[in-house]
Design a protein around this motif. Sequence first.
Motif, short mmCIF file in Angstrom:
data_model
loop_
_atom_site.label_atom_id
_atom_site.label_comp_id
_atom_site.label_asym_id
_atom_site.label_seq_id
_atom_site.Cartn_x
_atom_site.Cartn_y
_atom_site.Cartn_z
N GLN A 48 0.84 -1.19 0.00
CA GLN A 48 0.00 0.00 0.00
C GLN A 48 0.88 1.25 0.00
O GLN A 48 1.96 1.26 0.60
CB GLN A 48 -0.89 -0.01 1.24
CG GLN A 48 -1.91 -1.13 1.22
CD GLN A 48 -2.72 -1.15 2.51
OE1 GLN A 48 -3.49 -0.25 2.79
NE2 GLN A 48 -2.53 -2.18 3.29
N LYS B 125 0.64 3.81 1.67
CA LYS B 125 0.89 4.28 3.05
C LYS B 125 2.15 3.66 3.64
O LYS B 125 2.74 4.20 4.57
CB LYS B 125 -0.30 3.94 3.95
CG LYS B 125 -1.48 4.85 3.73
CD LYS B 125 -2.65 4.43 4.59
CE LYS B 125 -3.84 5.33 4.27
NZ LYS B 125 -5.11 4.72 4.67
N GLU C 160 1.51 -3.09 6.71
CA GLU C 160 0.34 -3.40 7.52
C GLU C 160 -0.86 -3.81 6.68
O GLU C 160 -1.03 -3.29 5.58
CB GLU C 160 -0.13 -2.14 8.25
CG GLU C 160 0.53 -1.86 9.55
CD GLU C 160 0.02 -0.53 10.11
OE1 GLU C 160 -1.20 -0.31 10.10
OE2 GLU C 160 0.87 0.27 10.52
N SER C 161 -1.68 -4.67 7.24
CA SER C 161 -2.95 -5.00 6.61
C SER C 161 -3.99 -3.97 7.08
O SER C 161 -3.99 -3.58 8.25
CB SER C 161 -3.33 -6.41 7.05
OG SER C 161 -4.63 -6.69 6.69
N ARG C 162 -4.82 -3.50 6.16
CA ARG C 162 -5.84 -2.50 6.53
C ARG C 162 -7.16 -2.84 5.87
O ARG C 162 -7.19 -3.44 4.80
CB ARG C 162 -5.43 -1.11 6.04
CG ARG C 162 -4.17 -0.58 6.67
CD ARG C 162 -3.84 0.82 6.17
NE ARG C 162 -2.60 1.29 6.74
CZ ARG C 162 -1.40 1.07 6.21
NH1 ARG C 162 -1.30 0.39 5.09
NH2 ARG C 162 -0.31 1.52 6.80
N GLU C 163 -8.24 -2.38 6.53
CA GLU C 163 -9.56 -2.53 5.90
C GLU C 163 -9.85 -1.31 5.06
O GLU C 163 -9.55 -0.19 5.45
CB GLU C 163 -10.65 -2.65 6.96
CG GLU C 163 -10.90 -4.06 7.39
CD GLU C 163 -10.48 -4.33 8.82
OE1 GLU C 163 -10.78 -3.50 9.66
OE2 GLU C 163 -9.82 -5.36 9.06
N GLN C 164 -10.42 -1.56 3.90
CA GLN C 164 -10.77 -0.44 3.03
C GLN C 164 -12.19 -0.68 2.51
O GLN C 164 -12.61 -1.82 2.36
CB GLN C 164 -9.79 -0.42 1.86
CG GLN C 164 -9.47 0.98 1.40
CD GLN C 164 -8.20 1.00 0.59
OE1 GLN C 164 -7.16 0.57 1.08
NE2 GLN C 164 -8.27 1.47 -0.63
N GLN D 274 -10.14 -6.43 2.83
CA GLN D 274 -8.89 -6.44 3.61
C GLN D 274 -7.76 -6.28 2.61
O GLN D 274 -7.62 -7.11 1.71
CB GLN D 274 -8.79 -7.79 4.32
CG GLN D 274 -7.65 -7.94 5.26
CD GLN D 274 -8.04 -7.49 6.66
OE1 GLN D 274 -9.23 -7.32 6.96
NE2 GLN D 274 -7.06 -7.30 7.51
#
Length: 109
Positions: A9, A11, A65-69, A92
């Motif tokens: 990502q 980020k 990092e894993s993130r929810e979108q 995810q």
Amino acid sequence: MKLILAIVQDKDSQRLSNRLVEENIRATKLSTTGGFLKSGNSTFIVGIEDERVEDVLAVIKDTCESREQFITAPVSLDATFDSHMAYPIEVQVGGATVFVLPVEGFHQF
Ligand code: 2BA
């Protein structure tokens, strides 16, 4: 030698760039677009000796990092509903999607 392709990502990409430099791991960063979310991500190309592959994977794992979108998907199931109606879908994303490929040759001219 192996070629590591890591899709991360945006980020996380600056932090990963910095860590790779600190660890003396050479890399090229490409600005890419995810096919599903159609939003920006970054793809790192890393050419590395076989014995350092695990080190590179550890740096990527540690940094990304894993993130929810949420994406908004249009609904057109029923003609009686407003065709502009949309509902959010949670996905995810990441930490990182990584491919490790064998390298047949490596040249720097
Ligand atoms: P996107 O294609 O934008 O996908 C973002 C996230 O959306 C994925 O996260 C996954 O959770 C979800 N997703 C993708 N396709 C889906 C589908 N057909 N149905 C439902 N959900 C779906 P990640 O799996 O962590 O992938 C993050 C990014 O890594 C992807 O962005 C894409 O750019 C790349 N990627 C993932 N798998 C890949 C693969 N097998 N080959 C090439 N690139 C891949």
